[in-house]
Scaffold this active site. Sequence first.
Site, PDB file in Angstrom:
ATOM      1  N   GLU A  75       5.197  -5.127   6.889  1.00 22.65           N
ATOM      2  CA  GLU A  75       4.554  -4.019   7.614  1.00 22.65           C
ATOM      3  C   GLU A  75       5.143  -3.815   9.010  1.00 22.65           C
ATOM      4  OE1 GLU A  75       2.929  -6.364   5.932  1.00 22.65           O
ATOM      5  OE2 GLU A  75       1.275  -5.490   4.784  1.00 22.65           O
ATOM      6  N   ALA A 106       0.870  -1.168   0.000  1.00 24.02           N
ATOM      7  CA  ALA A 106       0.000   0.000   0.000  1.00 24.02           C
ATOM      8  C   ALA A 106       0.912   1.226   0.000  1.00 24.02           C
ATOM      9  CB  ALA A 106      -0.875  -0.015   1.232  1.00 24.02           C
ATOM     10  N   GLY A 141       0.660  -4.909   1.043  1.00 26.36           N
ATOM     11  CA  GLY A 141      -0.582  -4.941   0.272  1.00 26.36           C
ATOM     12  C   GLY A 141      -0.402  -5.599  -1.093  1.00 26.36           C
ATOM     13  N   GLU A 188      -0.697  -9.191  -0.452  1.00 27.30           N
ATOM     14  CA  GLU A 188      -2.110  -9.437  -0.125  1.00 27.30           C
ATOM     15  C   GLU A 188      -2.980  -9.376  -1.384  1.00 27.30           C
ATOM     16  OE1 GLU A 188      -1.912  -6.299   2.887  1.00 27.30           O
ATOM     17  OE2 GLU A 188      -2.611  -7.757   4.351  1.00 27.30           O
TER      18      GLU A 188
HETATM   19  C1  HXC Z   1       5.085   4.307  -1.275  1.00 33.38           C
HETATM   20  C2  HXC Z   1       6.945   3.308  -2.169  1.00 33.38           C
HETATM   21  C3  HXC Z   1       6.581   2.064  -1.609  1.00 33.38           C
HETATM   22  C4  HXC Z   1       5.368   2.010  -0.865  1.00 33.38           C
HETATM   23  C5  HXC Z   1       8.430   1.819  -2.680  1.00 33.38           C
HETATM   24  N1  HXC Z   1       8.087   3.105  -2.820  1.00 33.38           N
HETATM   25  N2  HXC Z   1       7.525   1.157  -1.941  1.00 33.38           N
HETATM   26  N3  HXC Z   1       6.215   4.422  -1.994  1.00 33.38           N
HETATM   27  N4  HXC Z   1       4.660   3.164  -0.720  1.00 33.38           N
HETATM   28  N5  HXC Z   1       4.918   0.902  -0.327  1.00 33.38           N
HETATM   29  C6  HXC Z   1       8.806   4.124  -3.565  1.00 33.38           C
HETATM   30  C7  HXC Z   1      10.043   4.607  -2.813  1.00 33.38           C
HETATM   31  O1  HXC Z   1       9.728   5.574  -1.839  1.00 33.38           O
HETATM   32  C8  HXC Z   1      10.868   5.156  -3.956  1.00 33.38           C
HETATM   33  O2  HXC Z   1      10.364   6.410  -4.338  1.00 33.38           O
HETATM   34  C9  HXC Z   1      10.561   4.221  -5.106  1.00 33.38           C
HETATM   35  O3  HXC Z   1       9.312   3.603  -4.780  1.00 33.38           O
HETATM   36  C10 HXC Z   1      11.618   3.148  -5.264  1.00 33.38           C
HETATM   37  O4  HXC Z   1      11.799   2.499  -4.019  1.00 33.38           O
HETATM   38  P1  HXC Z   1      13.239   2.294  -3.316  1.00 33.38           P
HETATM   39  O5  HXC Z   1      12.972   2.076  -1.875  1.00 33.38           O
HETATM   40  O6  HXC Z   1      14.161   3.380  -3.697  1.00 33.38           O
HETATM   41  O7  HXC Z   1      13.702   0.945  -4.034  1.00 33.38           O
HETATM   42  P2  HXC Z   1      14.661  -0.214  -3.480  1.00 33.38           P
HETATM   43  O8  HXC Z   1      15.836   0.381  -2.738  1.00 33.38           O
HETATM   44  O9  HXC Z   1      14.922  -1.107  -4.643  1.00 33.38           O
HETATM   45  O10 HXC Z   1      13.797  -0.982  -2.391  1.00 33.38           O
HETATM   46  C11 HXC Z   1      12.655  -1.665  -2.819  1.00 33.38           C
HETATM   47  C12 HXC Z   1      11.790  -2.042  -1.575  1.00 33.38           C
HETATM   48  C13 HXC Z   1      11.518  -0.786  -0.744  1.00 33.38           C
HETATM   49  C14 HXC Z   1      12.538  -3.100  -0.735  1.00 33.38           C
HETATM   50  C15 HXC Z   1      10.511  -2.674  -2.108  1.00 33.38           C
HETATM   51  O11 HXC Z   1      10.996   0.245  -1.592  1.00 33.38           O
HETATM   52  C16 HXC Z   1      10.533  -0.982   0.365  1.00 33.38           C
HETATM   53  O12 HXC Z   1      10.884  -1.491   1.431  1.00 33.38           O
HETATM   54  N6  HXC Z   1       9.283  -0.552   0.145  1.00 33.38           N
HETATM   55  C17 HXC Z   1       8.259  -0.623   1.148  1.00 33.38           C
HETATM   56  C18 HXC Z   1       7.753  -2.039   1.311  1.00 33.38           C
HETATM   57  C19 HXC Z   1       6.690  -2.099   2.400  1.00 33.38           C
HETATM   58  O13 HXC Z   1       6.957  -1.767   3.573  1.00 33.38           O
HETATM   59  N7  HXC Z   1       5.462  -2.464   2.018  1.00 33.38           N
HETATM   60  C20 HXC Z   1       4.373  -2.535   2.955  1.00 33.38           C
HETATM   61  C21 HXC Z   1       3.638  -1.200   2.983  1.00 33.38           C
HETATM   62  S1  HXC Z   1       2.357  -1.160   4.173  1.00 33.38           S
HETATM   63  P3  HXC Z   1      11.257   7.780  -4.149  1.00 33.38           P
HETATM   64  O14 HXC Z   1      10.361   8.842  -4.750  1.00 33.38           O
HETATM   65  O15 HXC Z   1      11.491   7.931  -2.680  1.00 33.38           O
HETATM   66  O16 HXC Z   1      12.504   7.512  -4.918  1.00 33.38           O
HETATM   67  C22 HXC Z   1       1.130  -2.062   3.481  1.00 33.38           C
HETATM   68  C23 HXC Z   1      -0.117  -2.230   4.320  1.00 33.38           C
HETATM   69  C24 HXC Z   1      -1.151  -3.004   3.582  1.00 33.38           C
HETATM   70  O17 HXC Z   1       1.221  -2.541   2.396  1.00 33.38           O
HETATM   71  C25 HXC Z   1      -2.488  -2.907   4.234  1.00 33.38           C
HETATM   72  C26 HXC Z   1      -3.479  -2.082   3.520  1.00 33.38           C
HETATM   73  C27 HXC Z   1      -3.729  -2.389   2.080  1.00 33.38           C
END
Ligand code: HXC
Length: 257
Positions: free
Chosen positions: A131, A65, A108, A111
Amino acid sequence: MEFIKVTEQYQPGIALIQLNRPKELNALNKQLMEEVRDALQVFDKNDQVRVIIITGNEQAFAAGADIKQMADKSAIDMLLIDQFSTWDQIRKTKKPIIAAVSGFALGGGCEFAMTCDMIIASESAKFGQPEIKIGTIPGAGGTQRLTKAVGKAKAMELILTGRFLSAEEAHFYGLVNKVVPVEMYLHEAVELAKEIARMSPVAVQLAKEAINRSFETQLDEGLAFERKNFYMTFASEDQKEGMKAFVEKRKPEFKGR
Ligand code: HXC
């Protein structure tokens, strides 16, 4: 459609939805999910569509998400935004949906793939519910569907540590149907879709409904419980710190409050 690309006849009888926020690794914002919901509802009513494939790109199915959209929200904001009514409508789709997953399927994103009916993965696919690392918990079925797919012990490990599961491991644990080389994952999903598209659409619909029924009553209760606890994390300082730290690209400092 701003965040997805839709092809009604990708192959005869097979519709394709491609998530299209590549710069954000297909992070699932509210509008993107609403667009997916709208496309699925149109396909469900279209007799020319038998099977739907949802995919991302090679790098990411979806990295979760949209954290930037959620970071500042309160528990009550989250409750009122009610993003999950869209997810509930998506899971009511009558036609079979195949997720063709490559790269990240996290939070998400994982999911969402599990909300689909089958998953074809590329060798580079990485599944996970990270998360916990940003001070919250899965909110769109992760604690329920992942547990049912991989068993309690593995689900605990994945959800409590945020570790990723490789495509091979995901296959071993029964989360995905098949793993193929990166250049083949969409092709493989199409092959599976073609086989299903040759069957009676009535029988396919009834079979899907019956399979889902096998765990739906418990799922409804489980989803409601997970949702409540997910909202509750938005009342904590740790969720604010966790998501802020992600946006600011630093390690979070959790205080247990
Ligand atoms: C918003 C995101 C994002 C996310 C990545 N980006 N994941 N933006 N929400 N979930 C954005 C980053 O900010 C970045 O933008 C760009 O995408 C590239 O990501 P990087 O982090 O630079 O890439 P990398 O170093 O290759 O790492 C990839 C990654 C990492 C390991 C996937 O991005 C990451 O940990 N993302 C979050 C994963 C996560 O925690 N997901 C769960 C979210 S909570 P900028 O503009 O900064 O360069 C959730 C709750 C669900 O999903 C329940 C409700 C539906």
